[in-house]
Design an enzyme around this catalytic site. Structure first.
Site, PDB file in Angstrom:
ATOM      1  N   LYS A   1       0.976  -1.009   0.112  1.00  0.00           N
ATOM      2  CA  LYS A   1       0.503  -0.711   0.245  1.00  0.00           C
ATOM      3  C   LYS A   1       0.935   1.387  -0.342  1.00  0.00           C
ATOM      4  CE  LYS A   1       0.900   1.280   4.131  1.00  0.00           C
ATOM      5  NZ  LYS A   1       1.495   2.016   4.737  1.00  0.00           N
TER       6      LYS A   1
ATOM      7  N   ASP B   1      -2.575  -1.658  10.247  1.00  0.00           N
ATOM      8  CA  ASP B   1      -2.678  -1.720   9.457  1.00  0.00           C
ATOM      9  C   ASP B   1      -3.516  -2.968   8.532  1.00  0.00           C
ATOM     10  OD1 ASP B   1      -1.936   0.779   8.580  1.00  0.00           O
ATOM     11  OD2 ASP B   1       0.810   0.233   7.714  1.00  0.00           O
TER      12      ASP B   1
HETATM   13  P1  ATP Z   1       4.102  -0.338   7.876  1.00  0.00           P
HETATM   14  O1  ATP Z   1       4.270   0.253   6.585  1.00  0.00           O
HETATM   15  O2  ATP Z   1       3.022  -0.988   8.254  1.00  0.00           O
HETATM   16  O3  ATP Z   1       4.367   0.791   8.854  1.00  0.00           O
HETATM   17  P2  ATP Z   1       6.518  -1.658   6.859  1.00  0.00           P
HETATM   18  O4  ATP Z   1       6.566  -1.473   5.508  1.00  0.00           O
HETATM   19  O5  ATP Z   1       7.240  -0.145   7.208  1.00  0.00           O
HETATM   20  O6  ATP Z   1       4.979  -1.570   7.408  1.00  0.00           O
HETATM   21  P3  ATP Z   1       7.270  -4.467   7.258  1.00  0.00           P
HETATM   22  O7  ATP Z   1       7.473  -4.774   5.652  1.00  0.00           O
HETATM   23  O8  ATP Z   1       5.903  -5.015   7.265  1.00  0.00           O
HETATM   24  O9  ATP Z   1       7.422  -3.182   7.285  1.00  0.00           O
HETATM   25  O10 ATP Z   1       8.414  -4.995   8.114  1.00  0.00           O
HETATM   26  C1  ATP Z   1       8.076  -4.251   9.569  1.00  0.00           C
HETATM   27  C2  ATP Z   1       9.377  -5.358  10.373  1.00  0.00           C
HETATM   28  O11 ATP Z   1       8.259  -6.140  10.601  1.00  0.00           O
HETATM   29  C3  ATP Z   1      10.392  -5.772   9.450  1.00  0.00           C
HETATM   30  O12 ATP Z   1      11.576  -5.203  10.065  1.00  0.00           O
HETATM   31  C4  ATP Z   1      10.171  -7.586   9.834  1.00  0.00           C
HETATM   32  O13 ATP Z   1      11.173  -7.338  11.208  1.00  0.00           O
HETATM   33  C5  ATP Z   1       8.813  -7.198  10.705  1.00  0.00           C
HETATM   34  N1  ATP Z   1       7.904  -8.721   9.927  1.00  0.00           N
HETATM   35  C6  ATP Z   1       7.785  -9.553  10.107  1.00  0.00           C
HETATM   36  N2  ATP Z   1       6.626 -10.008   9.942  1.00  0.00           N
HETATM   37  C7  ATP Z   1       7.074 -10.194   8.506  1.00  0.00           C
HETATM   38  C8  ATP Z   1       6.776 -10.222   7.092  1.00  0.00           C
HETATM   39  N3  ATP Z   1       5.510 -11.454   6.640  1.00  0.00           N
HETATM   40  N4  ATP Z   1       6.734  -9.619   6.053  1.00  0.00           N
HETATM   41  C9  ATP Z   1       8.415  -8.781   6.359  1.00  0.00           C
HETATM   42  N5  ATP Z   1       8.648  -7.828   7.789  1.00  0.00           N
HETATM   43  C10 ATP Z   1       7.850  -8.952   8.915  1.00  0.00           C
END
Ligand code: ATP
Length: 287
Positions: A10, A136
């Site tokens: 997203k 989210d």
């Molecule tokens: P948001 O935009 O919701 O804040 P994000 O894109 O910044 O999320 P994610 O890619 O979801 O961040 O990853 C954040 C942390 O979540 C990672 O450092 C990882 O250790 C943990 N994590 C747990 N499950 C997953 C997964 N299936 N995919 C990616 N990261 C994951």
């Protein structure tokens, strides 16, 4: 029995923080839309009742810390499911990037297991469960375009923006969402007019959408990581129509209406940044 599910990333077209709540969460008002950069979740039924998770990407946890694992464990416990599942995640969404990769994996796992375990739950029910995993996840259960309020779990679906290209550029840093919220000075926020963004989306007004792009977390992340500011400037210089950081960053996206400009912006950014993607907004949910 197997099931494959797509877990799209997203972007935030608008992200406002209203205040910090007594429970420690921030009250937000966000407009989110899904793009066609997606992880793939392969679910295989296990008769032994166990849950396992494996990931194509080394940096992502392959145990109960994985949000997809947590989604499976929650469903299994809540609905007393005897079967288990092997989850394999093919990661394409950059990690810790502001693109909700983990939340989308959890949401796709909820949707896929609802079918595989034949639970018969509605999307609304899955979204309520998703909120227990992360703020989210509820939005990601629906996908498409929506306004998310509360701590992000109250979802009001809205029309899809007009079709356009989205260039995503992620500098080689991971940002902690919790850290960015902690550093945010809520009393000094310059708030977006979220209603204007919704009107532009509903009116299929591409220029209006570009004009009202606003993310109040930008000030924090841009101060912490000047390279994000630099990518924003380059994205504009190469000709994107509207530019914003997504979520808590560090990914920057550019909206582009003319296909003829996409390659030039993509190539230009590749000179600065290793992870660049040219994708499209996925219109509405389920498309
Ligand atoms: P948001 O935009 O919701 O804040 P994000 O894109 O910044 O999320 P994610 O890619 O979801 O961040 O990853 C954040 C942390 O979540 C990672 O450092 C990882 O250790 C943990 N994590 C747990 N499950 C997953 C997964 N299936 N995919 C990616 N990261 C994951």
């Amino acid at each position: 029995m197997k099931q494959s599910v797509k877990a799209p990333a997203k972007i935030n077209l608008s992200l406002d923080v209203l205040h910090k709540r007594p429970d420690g969460y921030h009250e937000v008002d966000m407009i989110m839309t899904t793009v066609d950069l997606a992880d793939r979740i392969d679910l295989t039924l296990r008769e032994d009742g166990l849950i396992s998770v494996d990931v194509s990407e080394g940096f992502v946890p392959n145990d109960e810390k994985n949000l997809a694992y947590q989604a499976a464990a929650l469903l299994k416990a809540r609905y007393h499911v005897n079967e288990g599942v092997s989850i394999y995640i093919t990661k394409r969404i950059p990690v810790a990037a502001g693109l909700a990769g983990g939340s989308s994996d959890a949401a796709a796992t909820l949707r896929g297991l609802n079918d595989l375990w034949q639970l018969g739950l509605s999307l609304d029910e899955l979204a309520v469960l998703g909120a227990e995993i992360g703020s989210d996840v509820s939005f990601c259960v629906y996908g498409g375009t929506a306004r998310a309020t509360g701590r992000g779990e109250i979802i009001e679906r809205i029309a899809s923006p007009p079709p356009c290209w989205v260039i995503l550029a992620k500098p080689p840093i991971g940002v902690s969402t919790a850290d960015v919220y902690k550093r945010l000075n809520v009393s000094a926020i310059d708030h977006p007019t979220t209603e204007h963004m919704i009107a532009a989306i509903e009116g299929k007004d591409f220029d209006g959408i570009c004009h009202h792009l606003h993310n109040v977390l930008e000030s924090v992340t841009l101060d912490l990581y000047p390279e994000v500011r630099n990518i924003k400037e380059q994205m504009r210089r190469f000709g994107a129509d509207g530019v914003l950081m997504s979520g808590s960053g560090p990914t920057v996206f550019g909206l582009v209406s003319k296909e003829s400009r996409v390659q030039r912006i993509y190539n230009g950014l590749r000179g600065f940044c290793h992870q660049v993607y040219a994708v499209r907004i996925i219109g509405s949910a389920g498309s």
